[in-house]
Every structure is written in C-alpha cells, then in structure tokens.
Design a protein around this motif. Structure first.
Motif, PDB file in Angstrom:
ATOM      1  N   ASP A   1     -12.186  45.980  20.926  1.00 50.59           N
ATOM      2  CA  ASP A   1     -12.467  44.909  21.927  1.00 50.59           C
ATOM      3  C   ASP A   1     -11.432  45.071  23.038  1.00 50.59           C
ATOM      4  OD1 ASP A   1     -14.994  44.377  20.800  1.00 50.59           O
ATOM      5  OD2 ASP A   1     -14.184  42.857  19.233  1.00 50.59           O
ATOM      6  N   LEU A   2     -10.351  45.358  22.646  1.00 53.37           N
ATOM      7  CA  LEU A   2      -9.154  45.304  23.340  1.00 53.37           C
ATOM      8  C   LEU A   2      -9.185  46.161  24.544  1.00 53.37           C
ATOM      9  CD1 LEU A   2      -6.341  45.400  20.780  1.00 53.37           C
ATOM     10  CD2 LEU A   2      -7.082  43.363  22.132  1.00 53.37           C
ATOM     11  N   TYR A   3     -10.394  47.234  24.483  1.00 52.02           N
ATOM     12  CA  TYR A   3     -10.371  48.211  25.643  1.00 52.02           C
ATOM     13  C   TYR A   3     -10.701  47.553  26.849  1.00 52.02           C
ATOM     14  CZ  TYR A   3      -9.915  52.304  22.385  1.00 52.02           C
ATOM     15  OH  TYR A   3      -9.577  53.174  21.505  1.00 52.02           O
ATOM     16  N   GLN A   4     -11.502  46.430  26.670  1.00 54.26           N
ATOM     17  CA  GLN A   4     -11.728  45.556  27.935  1.00 54.26           C
ATOM     18  C   GLN A   4     -10.809  45.181  28.562  1.00 54.26           C
ATOM     19  OE1 GLN A   4     -15.061  42.545  26.599  1.00 54.26           O
ATOM     20  NE2 GLN A   4     -14.400  43.440  24.489  1.00 54.26           N
ATOM     21  N   TRP A   5      -9.777  44.796  28.104  1.00 61.17           N
ATOM     22  CA  TRP A   5      -8.569  44.169  29.051  1.00 61.17           C
ATOM     23  C   TRP A   5      -7.347  44.934  28.902  1.00 61.17           C
ATOM     24  CZ3 TRP A   5     -11.165  41.133  25.437  1.00 61.17           C
ATOM     25  CH2 TRP A   5     -10.657  40.724  24.403  1.00 61.17           C
ATOM     26  N   MET A   6      -7.333  46.058  28.397  1.00 55.28           N
ATOM     27  CA  MET A   6      -5.771  46.874  28.067  1.00 55.28           C
ATOM     28  C   MET A   6      -6.352  48.485  28.354  1.00 55.28           C
ATOM     29  SD  MET A   6      -4.075  45.139  24.590  1.00 55.28           S
ATOM     30  CE  MET A   6      -3.867  43.625  24.401  1.00 55.28           C
ATOM     31  N   PRO A   7      -5.249  49.118  28.583  1.00 59.36           N
ATOM     32  CA  PRO A   7      -5.453  50.628  28.888  1.00 59.36           C
ATOM     33  C   PRO A   7      -5.796  51.123  27.512  1.00 59.36           C
ATOM     34  CG  PRO A   7      -3.556  49.774  30.076  1.00 59.36           C
ATOM     35  CD  PRO A   7      -4.077  48.697  29.439  1.00 59.36           C
ATOM     36  N   LYS A   8      -6.471  52.387  27.529  1.00 59.80           N
ATOM     37  CA  LYS A   8      -6.990  52.987  26.211  1.00 59.80           C
ATOM     38  C   LYS A   8      -5.673  53.607  25.479  1.00 59.80           C
ATOM     39  CE  LYS A   8      -9.575  56.901  24.408  1.00 59.80           C
ATOM     40  NZ  LYS A   8      -8.515  57.222  23.424  1.00 59.80           N
ATOM     41  N   ASP A   9      -4.579  54.129  26.081  1.00 57.62           N
ATOM     42  CA  ASP A   9      -3.577  54.571  25.485  1.00 57.62           C
ATOM     43  C   ASP A   9      -2.697  53.437  24.724  1.00 57.62           C
ATOM     44  OD1 ASP A   9      -4.074  57.010  26.267  1.00 57.62           O
ATOM     45  OD2 ASP A   9      -2.448  57.157  27.757  1.00 57.62           O
ATOM     46  N   GLN A  10      -2.612  52.328  25.379  1.00 49.81           N
ATOM     47  CA  GLN A  10      -2.017  51.493  24.765  1.00 49.81           C
ATOM     48  C   GLN A  10      -2.837  50.736  23.475  1.00 49.81           C
ATOM     49  OE1 GLN A  10      -1.602  52.083  27.931  1.00 49.81           O
ATOM     50  NE2 GLN A  10       0.471  52.482  27.204  1.00 49.81           N
ATOM     51  N   VAL A  11      -4.193  50.378  23.918  1.00 53.65           N
ATOM     52  CA  VAL A  11      -4.895  49.957  22.617  1.00 53.65           C
ATOM     53  C   VAL A  11      -4.910  51.005  21.425  1.00 53.65           C
ATOM     54  CG1 VAL A  11      -7.053  49.542  21.766  1.00 53.65           C
ATOM     55  CG2 VAL A  11      -6.545  48.863  23.986  1.00 53.65           C
ATOM     56  N   ASP A  12      -4.873  52.209  21.463  1.00 51.77           N
ATOM     57  CA  ASP A  12      -4.570  53.215  20.732  1.00 51.77           C
ATOM     58  C   ASP A  12      -3.444  53.096  19.662  1.00 51.77           C
ATOM     59  OD1 ASP A  12      -7.076  54.273  21.245  1.00 51.77           O
ATOM     60  OD2 ASP A  12      -6.169  56.080  22.454  1.00 51.77           O
ATOM     61  N   VAL A  13      -2.282  52.873  20.568  1.00 51.52           N
ATOM     62  CA  VAL A  13      -0.962  52.578  19.783  1.00 51.52           C
ATOM     63  C   VAL A  13      -1.082  51.385  19.152  1.00 51.52           C
ATOM     64  CG1 VAL A  13       1.320  51.713  20.078  1.00 51.52           C
ATOM     65  CG2 VAL A  13       0.540  53.605  21.851  1.00 51.52           C
ATOM     66  N   ILE A  14      -1.767  50.346  19.731  1.00 45.98           N
ATOM     67  CA  ILE A  14      -1.707  48.948  18.826  1.00 45.98           C
ATOM     68  C   ILE A  14      -2.799  49.226  17.725  1.00 45.98           C
ATOM     69  CG2 ILE A  14      -3.022  46.709  18.964  1.00 45.98           C
ATOM     70  CD1 ILE A  14      -2.039  46.688  21.993  1.00 45.98           C
ATOM     71  N   SER A  15      -3.613  50.119  17.643  1.00 48.10           N
ATOM     72  CA  SER A  15      -4.801  49.919  16.551  1.00 48.10           C
ATOM     73  C   SER A  15      -3.845  50.936  15.355  1.00 48.10           C
ATOM     74  CB  SER A  15      -5.796  50.660  16.873  1.00 48.10           C
ATOM     75  OG  SER A  15      -5.433  52.088  17.444  1.00 48.10           O
ATOM     76  N   ARG A  16      -3.140  51.866  15.869  1.00 47.38           N
ATOM     77  CA  ARG A  16      -2.026  52.610  14.853  1.00 47.38           C
ATOM     78  C   ARG A  16      -1.279  51.838  14.043  1.00 47.38           C
ATOM     79  NH1 ARG A  16      -2.620  56.766  18.858  1.00 47.38           N
ATOM     80  NH2 ARG A  16      -0.356  56.249  19.413  1.00 47.38           N
ATOM     81  N   SER A  17      -0.579  50.896  14.947  1.00 47.30           N
ATOM     82  CA  SER A  17       0.533  49.791  14.500  1.00 47.30           C
ATOM     83  C   SER A  17       0.352  48.912  13.745  1.00 47.30           C
ATOM     84  CB  SER A  17       1.360  49.649  15.853  1.00 47.30           C
ATOM     85  OG  SER A  17       1.782  50.943  16.737  1.00 47.30           O
ATOM     86  N   TYR A  18      -0.740  48.071  14.125  1.00 43.75           N
ATOM     87  CA  TYR A  18      -0.980  46.992  13.195  1.00 43.75           C
ATOM     88  C   TYR A  18      -2.281  47.041  12.149  1.00 43.75           C
ATOM     89  CZ  TYR A  18       1.821  44.376  16.671  1.00 43.75           C
ATOM     90  OH  TYR A  18       2.641  44.002  17.657  1.00 43.75           O
ATOM     91  N   GLU A  19      -2.072  46.401  11.175  1.00 50.09           N
ATOM     92  CA  GLU A  19      -3.215  46.529   9.991  1.00 50.09           C
ATOM     93  C   GLU A  19      -4.332  45.838  10.493  1.00 50.09           C
ATOM     94  OE1 GLU A  19      -1.993  44.860   6.549  1.00 50.09           O
ATOM     95  OE2 GLU A  19      -0.154  45.849   6.276  1.00 50.09           O
ATOM     96  N   SER A  20      -4.435  44.829  11.368  1.00 51.77           N
ATOM     97  CA  SER A  20      -5.416  43.971  11.856  1.00 51.77           C
ATOM     98  C   SER A  20      -5.269  43.553  13.247  1.00 51.77           C
ATOM     99  CB  SER A  20      -5.689  42.764  10.693  1.00 51.77           C
ATOM    100  OG  SER A  20      -6.486  41.733  11.501  1.00 51.77           O
ATOM    101  N   VAL A  21      -6.205  43.455  14.103  1.00 49.38           N
ATOM    102  CA  VAL A  21      -6.072  42.730  15.624  1.00 49.38           C
ATOM    103  C   VAL A  21      -5.896  41.632  15.378  1.00 49.38           C
ATOM    104  CG1 VAL A  21      -8.469  41.843  15.468  1.00 49.38           C
ATOM    105  CG2 VAL A  21      -7.491  43.088  17.548  1.00 49.38           C
ATOM    106  N   GLU A  22      -5.606  40.781  14.022  1.00 51.38           N
ATOM    107  CA  GLU A  22      -5.273  39.512  14.158  1.00 51.38           C
ATOM    108  C   GLU A  22      -3.594  39.549  14.121  1.00 51.38           C
ATOM    109  OE1 GLU A  22      -6.604  36.660  14.612  1.00 51.38           O
ATOM    110  OE2 GLU A  22      -8.730  37.405  14.788  1.00 51.38           O
ATOM    111  N   ASP A  23      -3.121  40.605  13.631  1.00 49.00           N
ATOM    112  CA  ASP A  23      -1.645  40.628  13.642  1.00 49.00           C
ATOM    113  C   ASP A  23      -0.782  40.951  14.964  1.00 49.00           C
ATOM    114  OD1 ASP A  23      -2.208  40.246  10.819  1.00 49.00           O
ATOM    115  OD2 ASP A  23      -1.992  42.364  10.716  1.00 49.00           O
TER     116      ASP A  23
END
Length: 644
Positions: free
Chosen positions: A494-516
């Motif tokens: 869902d983050l792709y809607q308001w963030m660049p793809k590369d940064q969303v990929d970093v976030i998804s690899r770094s955090y266990e949950s989107v709630e974190d």
C-alpha cells in the motif's frame, strides 16, 4: 499600538508556586506559616529539592502586557507558555516496558537506525533548484526558539561513554551501532555513534515514574525569539542595557553584536576566534543558521527601540523595551507564517486550514482552551528538514562574486569565526545566493556523517532523529496517517501509493510489520504535496502546531483582544515585512537582494537595490502625547544603514 505598561511591584511572597509538569498550583505555600521569613525559608528548601519541578509566578492580570518569561499568557494555565512547559502529544506515547524505547509489534527491537537511514536516504549532494539557504536558516531558528539543546549537550559533553564497553547498559544511553559493512564508515573503524536518551520529568523527580516518561523542555514553547532574548526573566534582564529600551551590545566594524563572554563556543579556534554571544541566551551560539537569523533580530530590536525613543521622548526604558520586543516578535512571526511556511507547505493549504488569512484587519482566533505548548511530534517530525541542509557554506561578496567554500558543520558553537576574515559578510550573502540541498532522497555527507563537526568524530543526524522518535515513544507512521484522516497502509504494498518504489522496498525488508514503521522514516520518503516541500503526514503535524501557536498565544500579533494589541494601521505596516527587508536593514554589507529571499534569484525575482524592498512607516507608532520636537516628525522608515 494601544500600548501601556503596568509596573507592579511584586515581592517573592506574592508569587504563586506551580508544578511545571501538571501546571497546577502547589498547595505547599498554603500550609505554611504567615511569617514571611518562614515562607521564604520553606520556598528555598522546596527549590533546592526540585529545582526544575516548580515555577513561581506573580499573580496574573488580564490588563498587563506580554511577560518576558512567558507566564500568564493563558490566564487559565499561567505556567503554560513559560520555560519547563511540557510537550503536547497528538497521540498517547508508545514505549516498551518501563518507559523503554518503542519496539516492534512483536516485542522485538526495531531495525538498526543507521542501517535504515543509509538505505532509505543515502549520502549525496544535489542543489535545490528553487530555494535558498535561508529556508533552513529560518527553520533552524524556529527549532532553537521553541526547544532546548540540553539533550544534545548531554551526549556531546557530559555522557560521552555510551559506546565504551558496557556503555549500552547505562539506562541513559541509546548508542547507535554502525554495521561493519556500512558503506560510508566501514573504513573508518567507527562501529558506534554516541547518543543519550532525553532528560525527563521522571528522571528529575518532577513526575511519577508510573507515568510514561516525558522529555523536559527548558525553552518557552511559543514563537518569542527566546533563543535571543532569554528563556526567563533572569535571562531577559541580563540581555538588557536598561537604557532607552536597548539590548546590551558591543560594536565591531560599525555593526552591533550581542556582548561577548559566553563560555560555550567550544569550537572557536584560538587565539584568533574569541567572540561568543553572551546575551539573554547563550544558545544563540548554536548552528550557524541560528547565529545569523538571531543576529539580525538582535539588531532589529535595537533599531526599533531607537526609532521609538526618538519619536516618543516621553517613553521610559520599560515601555520602549516591551514595545520594541513586541514589534520584533511580530516581524518574526509574520515572516514565518506568511513568507516561509507558504513555501514549505503551500499557500493554498495554509489558507484552507486558517493558518494564514487574506485580510488587512485583525484576526481574533485566540482560544484560551488551547494551552500554549509545542507538540513533541512537531519537534521530531520537522527534523526532516535536515535533509534540506547544505553541508557547504558558499561565501560571496556583495556583487555576487564567489569567494570561498567552508564546511558548515565546522561552525556550530564557533561564533568567533563570524568576526574573522569577513566571514559574516560572506555567509550573509551566501544565505540568499546559495541554494539549500535538494528536496530529494539524499542527505548531504556533512550532515549525514559529521553533523557535529569537530565535536564528535562521526555523527549521523538523521539516524539520531529516528532514535529520538523511539525514545519519546512516538507511535508508528500508520497511526499518524490515521490521525490525519489519510489512507493507512494495511500491507507494505500500500505504501507504493505515496512513496517511491525503492524506498518502500527498503521499508518492507527492514520492518517486520507495516505497523512498525517509524514516523520519521515514513515522513522522510513521502512524496511532497503539490506546491509544497513536504508530504501529507508532515504537513498535517505542522499545520496542527502552526494553529496551536497562533490560537494559544493571547498576544499573537494579528489579534485585537488585549489592551496592547496593534492598531489596524500598525498591523498594515508589520505585514510589509519580509526576510529580504530584515537582511537589508541588519545584514552585513548588504545593499541589494532579491525581493523573495527564500527563493533563488531568477528572472521574476531579480536581485535589486535595497531601496526597492518595501519598508515600514514608523509614524503609526508616534505617541502624540509626547509633544515631539519638529525634528522628530520626519521619521517614517527604518534607516537601512545602521549607525552606532
């Protein structure tokens, strides 16, 4: 200005003691003996036991002017607006057990802040194509005005051992581990960045440990230039000359400066650099942007006081000082709201949310149910602007010729350098000629690797900012999106809607949950709103605080509800003020500038002679009861040349 001064003689005994954390009156003095000496002895003991926990406030009057220490701004909450006012919270804190750093929803530690920062926003140097260094200078000035730097001083000077063996076990420490394969520091041998937790009311015994820890703020929370005037009546009193409403000053090259003598300019290079601001608040010696803007407002106060004294010879020192200060604050607030913030947030968004108004009259939106406070979310989230800071200082002469380039980070707590080798003249020109850093996904290497210059071997401001958000228990990025009535992310996709793809990929690899996801991590990579520098979540947090500042300040320059308010004619003149006019009047060796100085010079914003920049007509402050001499009747504009 329908101004008056109530001079009230108040003894120590007539003060009411308040608890700084709760803002409530302390009942201690009610139980004491009626004996004056017994009362004073009891109060002395009370202050010794809890020096940061109480504040004494002379009884408030609805007819008095703005107090220099910020008390009695709100008659319902007399201490709110003064030093030690607790931070406001938009959302309840989210700490781990016993007030520890926020953890993931599973209870595991959140991702390493350094690794996360370097992956999200890498080091790089890209000039902004539109904005000048003045944008970050003014944002720094606001930060220095409403927050205190004691936590930074703590990990620079006091608690420097968090990276030593066993240092992480110190409950006041939160060191940042540097991964062995860190792309920028792997060859340096640095594997840890020193950082301490915030000083809290609980640590000083000012609040029960059963409550979530709340960070102490020693600066008044309103926009009152306390980092120049002083944070309390003692500091303001120290800053005053007590003659003609002036601040104490010394003269160098025909220009006024705050007096020398503060001991905190740790980076001064002796023996050439010996100067250190010693006015009402030594905090003015902080980063270079604060030094510059604070210096201009210092000179502005004295110039205003001199004009008022010449026009109104029957006014005494107290009235001249308070009136000059009120006008100076109004100019500062107006530049912030009507010139800076439309560039940061967008003019239409501010207008829509009633942060600013299209009117020539007063705006009476004061609300005494809103406490004069600053939100901890604003303090942490607006540290986003570190990504806009340019790490190099370009020096120019007054014809625009490039002279030199300096490392910006080497000039924090190094005020003495300004008066050596024409540095202040060069950096003043650079402030409106040099672009700030690009509003992109990079942070300047000077900011990302050595923000504290020689004071620390390595220091990553954005990593530290992420940790500070965890320290004060800020809930996750999603929770603030929800608070702001924005769509939330149910999955990382869902983050792709308001963030660049590369940064969303970093976030998804770094955090266990989107709630974190950390609030600051999300804010740093959100796409900006149309016509703004920031994304919707940060815009929401900033608008909340901008509304809080204006609606909670009984003496806000645009309202007419107090006896010392500006007349409509005076308000019209104040609304002429721009940052360009301020620099023309008080900058060093400035005789030309672009009209919109937060914006780089261009064909629609060409550098022009200072005589073409609108100036204030001071006749509207003339007091006809003073029976001025004829020679005083022609003072209509602020002289752009400061003669001392």
């Amino acid at each position: 200005m329908k101004y008056f001064v109530i001079l009230v003689t108040l003894s120590r005994v007539s003060c009411i003691i308040y608890d700084t954390f709760t803002g409530r009156e302390v009942a201690l003095q009610r139980r004491m003996s009626n004996s004056t000496q017994d009362l004073l002895d009891g109060l002395s003991l009370f202050y010794q036991i809890r020096p940061w926990c109480t504040i004494d406030v002379p009884e408030c009057s609805p007819y008095e002017p703005r107090r220099v220490d910020g008390t009695c701004n709100n008659l319902r909450f007399p201490t709110r607006g003064a030093t030690f006012t607790p931070y406001h919270r938009l959302l309840p804190p989210n700490h781990s057990t016993f007030g520890g750093l926020r953890t993931s929803t599973s209870g595991e530690p959140l991702p390493n802040a350094r690794k996360l920062r370097v992956s999200l926003i890498s080091d790089g140097r890209v000039h902004n194509k539109y904005y000048t260094q003045l944008v970050t200078n003014q944002l720094l000035m606001i930060t220095g005005d409403i927050t205190s730097a004691h936590d930074t001083i703590n990990y620079i000077v006091v608690t420097t051992t968090c990276c030593f063996p066993g240092g992480a076990l110190n409950p006041t420490c939160m060191p940042i581990e540097v991964p062995f394969n860190d792309i920028h520091l792997r060859e340096s041998g640095i594997r840890c960045l020193n950082l301490t937790r915030a000083l809290t009311y609980q640590r000083f015994g000012c609040a029960p440990i059963s409550l979530p820890p709340e960070r102490i703020n020693t600066s008044p929370p309103l926009l009152d230039i306390s980092n120049m005037y002083g944070i309390n009546s003692i500091g303001v009193d120290q800053s005053r000359l007590k003659v003609d409403g002036l601040l104490r000053f010394e003269v160098d090259k025909g220009k006024e400066w705050p007096p020398n003598g503060a001991p905190i300019c740790l980076a001064n290079e002796l023996p050439q650099e010996t100067y250190c601001y010693n006015g009402g608040n030594p905090g003015l010696n902080a980063p270079l942007g604060i030094q510059l803007v604070g210096l201009w407002h210092f000179r502005s106060h004295n110039q205003i006081a001199r004009i008022l004294a010449q026009m109104n010879p029957c006014w005494g020192d107290e009235r001249l000082f308070l009136t000059a200060r009120d006008i100076n604050l109004a100019l500062y607030q107006h530049i912030t709201y009507y010139e800076l913030m439309p560039e940061v947030l967008g003019y239409k968004l501010l207008l829509k949310n009633q942060v600013i108004y299209e009117t020539n009259g007063h705006v009476d939106d004061y609300d005494d149910s809103v406490e004069p406070r600053v939100s901890i979310e604003y303090v942490i989230a607006t540290r986003w602007f570190h990504t806009l800071q340019e790490g190099r200082l370009q020096l120019f002469d007054n014809q625009g010729k490039f002279l030199n380039e300096l490392d910006m980070t080497d000039y924090t707590l190094r005020t003495g350098a300004l008066r050596v080798n024409n540095t202040v003249e060069g950096v003043t020109q650079g402030a409106f000629r040099e672009p700030c850093a690009g509003n992109d996904l990079y942070v300047d290497p000077e900011i990302g690797e050595r923000i504290l210059g020689p004071l620390q071997r390595a220091s990553d401001v954005s990593s530290s900012d992420i940790m500070k958000g965890r320290d004060v228990g800020l809930p996750s990025y999603n929770r603030y999106r929800e608070l702001c009535h924005l769509p939330i992310a149910n999955t990382f996709d869902d983050l792709y809607q308001w963030m660049p793809k590369d940064q969303v990929d970093v976030i998804s690899r770094s955090y266990e949950s989107v709630e974190d996801v950390d609030l600051l991590a999300g804010i740093m990579v959100e796409r900006p709103l149309p016509g703004a520098m920031v994304g919707p979540t940060l815009a929401c947090i900033m608008i909340d605080q901008l509304l809080r500042w204006r609606r909670s300040d009984r003496f806000w320059y645009e309202n007419s509800i107090h006896a010392g308010s500006f007349t409509q004619e005076q308000l019209y003149e104040i609304r002429k003020m721009t940052i360009a006019r301020l620099i023309c009047d008080h900058g060093d060796s400035v005789d030309s500038i672009q009209p919109y100085a937060f914006v780089l010079p261009n064909y629609r914003n060409e550098i022009t002679d200072c005589s073409n920049i609108p100036a204030l007509n001071w006749d509207v402050w003339r007091d006809s009861s003073c029976n001025n001499n004829p020679q005083n009747s022609t003072i209509t504009q602020l002289n752009t040349t400061q003669n001392v």
